[in-house]
Each structure stands twice: as C-alpha cells, then as structure tokens.
Design a protein around this motif. Structure first.
Motif, PDB file in Angstrom:
ATOM      1  N   ARG A 185       0.834  -1.198   0.000  1.00 43.50           N
ATOM      2  CA  ARG A 185       0.000   0.000   0.000  1.00 43.50           C
ATOM      3  C   ARG A 185       0.870   1.250   0.000  1.00 43.50           C
ATOM      4  O   ARG A 185       2.009   1.235   0.460  1.00 43.50           O
ATOM      5  CB  ARG A 185      -0.894   0.015   1.236  1.00 43.50           C
ATOM      6  N   SER A 187       1.539   5.213   1.291  1.00 49.58           N
ATOM      7  CA  SER A 187       1.431   5.846   2.603  1.00 49.58           C
ATOM      8  C   SER A 187       1.670   7.340   2.482  1.00 49.58           C
ATOM      9  O   SER A 187       2.569   7.779   1.751  1.00 49.58           O
ATOM     10  CB  SER A 187       2.456   5.240   3.568  1.00 49.58           C
ATOM     11  N   ASP A 227     -12.581   3.279   0.396  1.00 46.58           N
ATOM     12  CA  ASP A 227     -12.939   2.290  -0.612  1.00 46.58           C
ATOM     13  C   ASP A 227     -13.187   0.971   0.110  1.00 46.58           C
ATOM     14  O   ASP A 227     -13.034   0.881   1.336  1.00 46.58           O
ATOM     15  CB  ASP A 227     -11.835   2.134  -1.673  1.00 46.58           C
ATOM     16  N   SER A 236      -8.406   0.833   1.879  1.00 45.31           N
ATOM     17  CA  SER A 236      -7.538   1.917   2.337  1.00 45.31           C
ATOM     18  C   SER A 236      -7.993   2.395   3.711  1.00 45.31           C
ATOM     19  O   SER A 236      -9.161   2.267   4.082  1.00 45.31           O
ATOM     20  CB  SER A 236      -7.576   3.078   1.344  1.00 45.31           C
ATOM     21  N   SER A 237      -7.061   2.957   4.480  1.00 35.88           N
ATOM     22  CA  SER A 237      -7.354   3.338   5.859  1.00 35.88           C
ATOM     23  C   SER A 237      -6.794   4.719   6.157  1.00 35.88           C
ATOM     24  O   SER A 237      -5.612   4.982   5.925  1.00 35.88           O
ATOM     25  CB  SER A 237      -6.744   2.318   6.824  1.00 35.88           C
ATOM     26  N   VAL A 263      -2.583   8.022   5.986  1.00 45.90           N
ATOM     27  CA  VAL A 263      -3.428   7.251   5.080  1.00 45.90           C
ATOM     28  C   VAL A 263      -2.586   6.138   4.476  1.00 45.90           C
ATOM     29  O   VAL A 263      -1.522   6.399   3.895  1.00 45.90           O
ATOM     30  CB  VAL A 263      -4.017   8.114   3.947  1.00 45.90           C
ATOM     31  N   ARG A 264      -3.023   4.888   4.647  1.00 41.45           N
ATOM     32  CA  ARG A 264      -2.438   3.753   3.936  1.00 41.45           C
ATOM     33  C   ARG A 264      -3.424   3.398   2.827  1.00 41.45           C
ATOM     34  O   ARG A 264      -4.567   3.019   3.112  1.00 41.45           O
ATOM     35  CB  ARG A 264      -2.226   2.579   4.883  1.00 41.45           C
ATOM     36  N   PHE A 265      -2.987   3.549   1.577  1.00 39.62           N
ATOM     37  CA  PHE A 265      -3.943   3.482   0.479  1.00 39.62           C
ATOM     38  C   PHE A 265      -3.550   2.444  -0.562  1.00 39.62           C
ATOM     39  O   PHE A 265      -2.369   2.168  -0.783  1.00 39.62           O
ATOM     40  CB  PHE A 265      -4.104   4.861  -0.177  1.00 39.62           C
ATOM     41  N   ASN A 266      -4.577   1.864  -1.188  1.00 37.64           N
ATOM     42  CA  ASN A 266      -4.349   0.854  -2.214  1.00 37.64           C
ATOM     43  C   ASN A 266      -4.233   1.506  -3.593  1.00 37.64           C
ATOM     44  O   ASN A 266      -4.192   2.730  -3.720  1.00 37.64           O
ATOM     45  CB  ASN A 266      -5.442  -0.220  -2.166  1.00 37.64           C
ATOM     46  N   ASP A 267      -4.215   0.658  -4.623  1.00 31.10           N
ATOM     47  CA  ASP A 267      -3.961   1.185  -5.970  1.00 31.10           C
ATOM     48  C   ASP A 267      -5.189   1.800  -6.636  1.00 31.10           C
ATOM     49  O   ASP A 267      -5.140   2.138  -7.824  1.00 31.10           O
ATOM     50  CB  ASP A 267      -3.359   0.097  -6.866  1.00 31.10           C
ATOM     51  N   HIS A 269      -6.018   4.636  -5.503  1.00 29.17           N
ATOM     52  CA  HIS A 269      -5.703   6.032  -5.215  1.00 29.17           C
ATOM     53  C   HIS A 269      -4.255   6.337  -5.584  1.00 29.17           C
ATOM     54  O   HIS A 269      -3.423   5.441  -5.728  1.00 29.17           O
ATOM     55  CB  HIS A 269      -5.898   6.333  -3.722  1.00 29.17           C
ATOM     56  N   ALA A 299       1.171   3.235  -3.835  1.00 28.25           N
ATOM     57  CA  ALA A 299       0.818   1.830  -3.895  1.00 28.25           C
ATOM     58  C   ALA A 299       1.364   1.222  -5.178  1.00 28.25           C
ATOM     59  O   ALA A 299       1.428   1.879  -6.218  1.00 28.25           O
ATOM     60  CB  ALA A 299      -0.706   1.666  -3.851  1.00 28.25           C
TER      61      ALA A 299
END
Length: 381
Positions: A185, A187, A227, A236-237, A263-267, A269, A299
C-alpha cells in the motif's frame, strides 16, 4: 534441493557484529563487499548525501547478460535499545538454534542467505547464465532519501536496471514460506493546521474557534470508508494520529488547532489525489487552514509473473508450503524499485524484528539459502 551451506551463517554473524544503526554504517557495507569480491562481483561504492546525511550504498554485479536478477536490501538497523537483551545486541550469539542480534531477521540474515545462495549456485565452476546484482543501502530504516532512490537513479543512468528484483525483507509472519509480498500500500502523512482568533469562551462571537473547524474537517475525512478494497489490496485506511491545541485554560478559545493523520492506500488512489482531497476538505471548513502532506510512497502491485511463479515453486520445493501472495503490512524500499522493474519480497520470519532479542532461526537461515539457490537455478537455468 536440501543441500546446506556453511557460507550464510558466518556472514550473517559478521554483518550483525557491524553496529550499523542508521545513519552509521559500522563497517557493514565493507563486510558485504569483501564477501562479494570473493565471489567475483564487481563492486561500486555509491555514497550519497553530505555531512551527517551521507549514506553508504553498494551496487555489485556479476555477469553482463540476461536474465538480470537483482537482490535488494539494507544493512542499516534500528537502535537496539538499552535494556532487556539476554546477549549483546551486536554479539551475534547463537543459542538454542537461534542467531540473536539486531538485524538478524531485518535484514542482515536475508542478505547473508542470498550471498550463500550465490556461492552455492556458482559452486563447481558453473557458468553463470545471465547476471546477478545486489542493491544494498544503509538508509532504509531512516529517511530513505540518499539510499535506494539514489542508487536506482544511478542504475538507470548506467544501464544497470534488472529484469526482476527480489527484496529480502522478512515477509513471513510465523513460518518460512508463508508469504511473498507482490505489492504494498501507499502511505502519506498529513499535518493540518487551522488558525483561529483567540478569545474568551463567554464571548464566542468575538473569537473564531479553530477546534470546531478542525473537528469538522476530521469529521468529513473520516465519515466514510475510502474504498472497499480490491482483488489484491485490503481497504484503504485513514487514521487520525494526533489532535493538539496546547491550551491549558478552561475559559479561553485557542488561536490555533492542529492534527496529524496517516493514510495507507491501495492502488485505487494516488498520493497526489488524496493530498488534493485533504486540501479541498480543509478549504471547505477552514479557508485559512494549511495541510502539509508528505507522500512516503505510492501503492504498487507486481502481477504474478513467471519470476514470481518460479519463486513460489522454489519455496514449495524447499518448505512444502504454498506461499500466499500478499500486499499487506507497511512500506519498504520495494516501493521505489517498482518504478523501474517488477519486484517481489521474500525473506525470514519477521516476528522479532525491531524487538529486544531480535533473532532468526539458524535452520530458517539455511532453508532461506536453499530457497534463494533454487530460485536462481530456476531463473538462470
């Protein structure tokens, strides 16, 4: 393939005995360079930065053809702490089948296992079908500004980008062979400052309470999930990590309020897209607010390639386990490498990393060497 090597454990111990707490090298890069020269590698020392920020890095390559496999990792370690170790954190003691020391699993053990695997692969005068390189930095546990990022730029400019990169981070939660990381992810960290007008709580119309505005901002940012996740990534968090006013009085409206969040985000974003969203929410509730956003990494995902399949096969052959392809956890230098070539991560069990009495099973060190050697054979032929 279940052959054992005597090269991995001695090198792991020598590396641990070099107290390379970021930003100090402690001689670790030199220990590794000596071992690689003994195997015929060409070594390029690549220190970047000035003064206290000067970071030791190493690029080593054996062979000039393809396929080109690069092993990436770091020799720097986090501080050992002052209390609780049953042996010295840099003594590299072996007790009850475990190698103890700062960096044993994160990730000097992984570096030693790869060198041991190369030694195994080259034994008996085998001709190298392709080329092997190592990208090693002394700045992964620190700010990561003069380490892998700068070495990759040098590799690009000098025609040294590999076909595939394997990072030796400790990816396994409990047993060797549990997990291969094929992505991470992204960050980002945000620092939001909301100015206000200080005043007496009995006369709120004469003040502008920044706390109320900040709460409205955080309320909107956390109101709904970013999401619901993807095929390869969890959701994502966004987590608020701090709210500060610095106001000890009970009858004063403060003149400033601030918050920090991660924010830990996936692909789904990008860091830039999330930064713009945070800034937009801030402007809605507090036009004068400032949002300082720092993106640690984007990510990324390496789709299961032929190289990943060969790594899975090597793990299966040595351990009998079927590794899970995963994208969880924190960030690593793979986030930089992914900009240049496909990358995966596989290393030791990481349960003790960054803890007192960090350790690696001696048996796991040998099995990891077996896995890396099997992967080399499958990849190089």
């Amino acid at each position: 393939m279940q052959r054992r090597t005597s090269a991995t454990l001695p090198l792991a111990r020598d590396l641990i005995r070099a107290p390379s707490v970021t930003p100090d090298d402690g001689g670790a890069i030199g220990v590794l360079a000596t071992a690689l020269r003994g195997l015929g590698f060409d070594i390029v020392d690549l220190p970047f930065g000035e003064g206290a920020a000067r970071t030791p890095n190493l690029f080593a390559r054996l062979g000039r053809g393809g396929p080109h496999l690069c092993f990436a990792g770091h020799t720097d370690v986090v501080p050992a702490g002052e209390q609780g170790w049953t042996t010295g954190p840099f003594d590299a003691a072996i007790r009850d089948g475990r190698l103890y020391g700062r960096g044993a699993c994160d990730m000097k053990g992984g570096i030693a296992a790869f060198v041991g695997a190369i030694d195994r692969y080259l034994s008996g005068g085998r001709a190298l079908a392709g080329s092997i390189s190592l990208l090693i930095t002394g700045d992964e546990e620190g700010p990561a500004t003069n380490g892998t990022v700068r070495v990759l730029e040098w590799m690009r400019d000098n025609g040294q980008i590999p076909d595939f990169c394997l990072v030796g981070e400790p990816t396994n939660p409990e047993h060797l062979g549990d997990v291969i990381k094929i992505g991470r992810r992204g960050s980002l960290n945000a620092h939001i400052v909301v100015p206000g007008i200080q005043g007496h709580v009995a006369y709120p119309h004469r003040a502008d309470n920044p706390v109320h505005r900040l709460l409205a901002i955080l309320g909107e940012l956390t109101a709904a999930p970013l999401d619901s996740g993807t095929d390869w990534f969890e959701a994502s968090s966004l987590q608020v990590t701090s709210i500060d006013v610095g106001n000890p009085a009970t009858n004063v409206i403060p003149g400033r309020a601030e918050a920090r969040l991660n924010v830990r985000f996936n692909d789904l974003h990008t860091g830039q897209g999330l930064a713009e969203w945070i800034a937009s929410v801030c402007r809605t509730h507090a036009p004068a607010a400032e949002a300082d956003v720092r993106i640690s990494g984007e990510a990324f995902l390496t789709q299961p390639t032929a190289e990943v399949e060969k790594l899975v096969a090597a793990i299966r052959a040595v351990t009998g386990r079927e590794p899970r392809l995963d994208t969880g956890g924190g960030t690593s230098d793979a986030r930089f490498i992914s900009r240049y070539c496909p990358v995966a991560e596989f290393g030791l069990v990481g349960a003790s990393m960054h803890k007192v009495d960090e350790h690696a099973s001696v048996a796991d060190l040998e099995e990891l060497t077996d896995i890396y050697a099997s992967f080399l054979e499958r990849l190089m032929g």
